[in-house]
Scaffold this active site. Sequence first.
Site, PDB file in Angstrom:
ATOM      1  N   SER A 177      -7.151   4.719  -0.632  1.00  7.88           N
ATOM      2  CA  SER A 177      -7.615   3.531  -0.714  1.00  7.88           C
ATOM      3  C   SER A 177      -8.907   2.942  -0.734  1.00  7.88           C
ATOM      4  O   SER A 177      -9.652   3.291   0.403  1.00  7.88           O
ATOM      5  CB  SER A 177      -6.741   2.586  -0.212  1.00  7.88           C
ATOM      6  OG  SER A 177      -5.325   2.858  -0.489  1.00  7.88           O
ATOM      7  N   ASP A 206       0.915  -1.197   0.090  1.00  9.37           N
ATOM      8  CA  ASP A 206       0.073   0.063  -0.246  1.00  9.37           C
ATOM      9  C   ASP A 206       0.774   1.329  -0.040  1.00  9.37           C
ATOM     10  O   ASP A 206       0.392   2.383   0.018  1.00  9.37           O
ATOM     11  CB  ASP A 206      -0.847  -0.126   1.125  1.00  9.37           C
ATOM     12  CG  ASP A 206      -1.935   0.880   1.177  1.00  9.37           C
ATOM     13  OD1 ASP A 206      -2.607   1.271  -0.158  1.00  9.37           O
ATOM     14  OD2 ASP A 206      -2.446   1.605   2.025  1.00  9.37           O
ATOM     15  N   GLN A 242      -5.513  -2.450  -7.040  1.00  4.68           N
ATOM     16  CA  GLN A 242      -6.057  -1.564  -5.906  1.00  4.68           C
ATOM     17  C   GLN A 242      -7.013  -0.574  -6.854  1.00  4.68           C
ATOM     18  O   GLN A 242      -6.458  -0.174  -7.858  1.00  4.68           O
ATOM     19  CB  GLN A 242      -4.888  -0.898  -5.023  1.00  4.68           C
ATOM     20  CG  GLN A 242      -5.638  -0.056  -3.907  1.00  4.68           C
ATOM     21  CD  GLN A 242      -4.960   0.775  -3.032  1.00  4.68           C
ATOM     22  OE1 GLN A 242      -4.656   1.924  -3.121  1.00  4.68           O
ATOM     23  NE2 GLN A 242      -4.441  -0.145  -2.092  1.00  4.68           N
TER      24      GLN A 242
END
Length: 292
Positions: A233, A211, A283
């Site tokens: 996110s 991430d 993502q």
Amino acid sequence: MSRTQSPDGAPGGQAVLDGLVKLLDLEQLEVNLFRGVSPPQSPTRVFGGQVAGQALVAAGRTVSADRRVHSLHAYFIRPGDPRIPIVYEAERVRDGHSFTTRRVLAIQKGEPIFSLSASFQLPQHGLEHSDPAPVDVPAPETLPDLAARTPGQPGAWASMLRPLDIRYVDEPMWSPLRTPSDRPVQVWMRADGSLPDDPLLHVCLLTYASDLTLLGSVLARHDMSSHEVQMASLDHAMWFHRPFRADEWFLYECHSPTASGSRGLAMGRFTTADGARIATTVQEGLVRLPRA
């Protein structure tokens, strides 16, 4: 002594890595119920890689050690508050002959902030193939570490503890020398120290790392910085293909194929220094322009 020492003395090294390992060692409150905390040096909201890594630990604590996680799918529901603990509730969805499925809900103040589904598998033999590894990538030892680039970093990045040794192949997102490009963002990473021989821990460290630079690949295609947009996110998926060690170099290559509707899609692949594909991640994130 840190493997990423730099003239500015940026925080990193084995002690910081040990702190992250401790952060991932959740407190068990009851059967299927765990509690985690955030580090004192945190942004204004819980880092997504942290809550994903902790949730995966909670799932793994309910699975026998002979089963390895091979995929996870997660949603970021609400911003997490780093000042208060996070409770992780694990649900034992299925225990099959080969596969085990778990769901985990991360809760703060009685409300879910994150949900994760993970699948674990007994090791099995099967077909083997893989795309070629990226070529013409400089070795990590020839590149400056993230600490050396700290003076140009925005906001809290300059003072955050760094459990990972991070080396950008090209100019990072905050660099004034960066120009928009559709080339993948390539970053060498490894845990900044030695890790115990716990396969789940290494997977959780990779989840944490996934991430860090992924959504930045959306902005890499445009002439703007993270200061100019609202980013967060929304969901996150990972597939783990082969065993690996997170304290050895791996290349994280991220690319954004499309963005629209204030959302950007980012895809990443992890490759070891000897070219083995160890994981894939996708993502979608909020990338919202300022209101006129």
